[in-house]
Design a protein around this motif. Structure first.
Motif, PDB file in Angstrom:
ATOM      1  N   ILE A  54       0.837  -1.198   0.000  1.00  0.00           N
ATOM      2  CA  ILE A  54       0.000   0.000   0.000  1.00  0.00           C
ATOM      3  C   ILE A  54       0.874   1.251   0.000  1.00  0.00           C
ATOM      4  N   SER A  55       1.988   1.223   0.705  1.00  0.00           N
ATOM      5  CA  SER A  55       2.895   2.377   0.719  1.00  0.00           C
ATOM      6  C   SER A  55       3.427   2.672  -0.677  1.00  0.00           C
ATOM      7  N   VAL A  56       3.811   1.625  -1.403  1.00  0.00           N
ATOM      8  CA  VAL A  56       4.331   1.806  -2.758  1.00  0.00           C
ATOM      9  C   VAL A  56       3.240   2.356  -3.673  1.00  0.00           C
ATOM     10  N   ALA A  57       2.051   1.771  -3.601  1.00  0.00           N
ATOM     11  CA  ALA A  57       0.946   2.226  -4.447  1.00  0.00           C
ATOM     12  C   ALA A  57       0.529   3.657  -4.105  1.00  0.00           C
ATOM     13  N   LEU A  58       0.559   4.000  -2.834  1.00  0.00           N
ATOM     14  CA  LEU A  58       0.242   5.370  -2.422  1.00  0.00           C
ATOM     15  C   LEU A  58       1.225   6.354  -3.057  1.00  0.00           C
ATOM     16  N   GLY A  59       2.512   5.990  -3.039  1.00  0.00           N
ATOM     17  CA  GLY A  59       3.512   6.844  -3.688  1.00  0.00           C
ATOM     18  C   GLY A  59       3.239   7.021  -5.172  1.00  0.00           C
ATOM     19  N   MET A  60       2.853   5.931  -5.836  1.00  0.00           N
ATOM     20  CA  MET A  60       2.523   6.008  -7.264  1.00  0.00           C
ATOM     21  C   MET A  60       1.336   6.930  -7.501  1.00  0.00           C
ATOM     22  N   ALA A  61       0.288   6.777  -6.680  1.00  0.00           N
ATOM     23  CA  ALA A  61      -0.929   7.566  -6.862  1.00  0.00           C
ATOM     24  C   ALA A  61      -0.672   9.047  -6.636  1.00  0.00           C
ATOM     25  N   VAL A  62       0.151   9.380  -5.647  1.00  0.00           N
ATOM     26  CA  VAL A  62       0.458  10.779  -5.368  1.00  0.00           C
ATOM     27  C   VAL A  62       1.364  11.362  -6.462  1.00  0.00           C
ATOM     28  N   ALA A  63       2.337  10.557  -6.910  1.00  0.00           N
ATOM     29  CA  ALA A  63       3.269  11.034  -7.933  1.00  0.00           C
ATOM     30  C   ALA A  63       2.609  11.208  -9.291  1.00  0.00           C
ATOM     31  N   ARG A  64       1.619  10.347  -9.586  1.00  0.00           N
ATOM     32  CA  ARG A  64       0.942  10.398 -10.885  1.00  0.00           C
ATOM     33  C   ARG A  64      -0.564  10.528 -10.694  1.00  0.00           C
ATOM     34  N   PRO A  65      -1.045  11.705 -10.331  1.00  0.00           N
ATOM     35  CA  PRO A  65      -2.480  11.873 -10.092  1.00  0.00           C
ATOM     36  C   PRO A  65      -3.333  11.676 -11.341  1.00  0.00           C
ATOM     37  N   ASP A  66      -2.677  11.622 -12.506  1.00  0.00           N
ATOM     38  CA  ASP A  66      -3.400  11.407 -13.767  1.00  0.00           C
ATOM     39  C   ASP A  66      -3.648   9.924 -14.044  1.00  0.00           C
TER      40      ASP A  66
END
Length: 196
Positions: A54-66
């Motif tokens: 979840i931490s990794v996916a959260l980073g992805m979601a924040v880094a790429r909001p598109d």
């Protein structure tokens, strides 16, 4: 009594709705099965890092909001890192959907039962202020939750109750997750081609 679906059946319902979305999967059964039902596409599979998905996916979601990010986590992995729900709830990225598989066992780690198999993981997501949550135990219920949460513009959480598969059943799929270097290379290529 409801007959619980198998993990692969849930994933087969997810994949058509996940076209063009990043799927971040944890080690073990889900990694093998997602490699089978979606062999191509933006799959990011963490090997040997239980509880950090979840931490990794959260980073992805924040880094790429598109980009829409769906993270698959096991019940054991989530219980090892409950603080990830609190962090995700605080950041509340609108493009992140957390999906957990709840079978009450640490299957990958050696078939040990969870210390409290009657716990409902959705309660933790609600306490972490996820704006939309669900616990489902049918394929139609999963479809309905996905339709409600994907592209809703709000952080979501779905707890899937499933039938417990044996390691032998997973092995019988004849599929292994991709080698980490191959997975990262393919994922990086997809990002470069689709996230300009």
């Amino acid at each position: 009594m409801t007959r619980l679906p198998m993990r692969q059946a849930y994933l087969e319902r997810l994949v058509p709705k996940a076209e063009g979305r990043i799927i971040c999967s944890y080690l073990g059964s889900s990694a093998r099965m997602i490699s089978k039902v979606r062999p191509h596409g933006p799959n990011f599979i963490l090997n040997d890092f239980m509880g950090l998905n979840i931490s990794v996916a959260l980073g992805m979601a924040v880094a790429r909001p598109d980009k829409s990010v769906i993270v698959l986590e096991g019940d054991g992995g989530l219980l090892m890192k409950l603080e990830t729900l609190v962090t995700a709830g605080a950041k509340a990225p609108p493009n992140l959907l957390v999906v957990t598989f709840f079978n009450g066992w640490y299957i990958t780690g050696g078939r040990q039962p969870l210390p409290a198999p009657e716990v409902n993981l959705e309660d933790f997501a609600r306490a972490a202020r996820f704006p939309q949550t669900a616990t489902v135990d049918t394929l139609d219920g999963f479809d309905a939750a996905l339709d409600r949460m994907l592209d809703s513009g709000r952080l979501g959480y779905i707890n899937l109750r499933l039938k417990r598969e044996t390691p032998e059943q997973v092995e019988s799929l004849g599929v292994s997750p991709p080698h980490p270097l191959e997975m990262r290379t393919n994922f990086s290529r997809w990002i470069q081609e689709n996230c300009k």
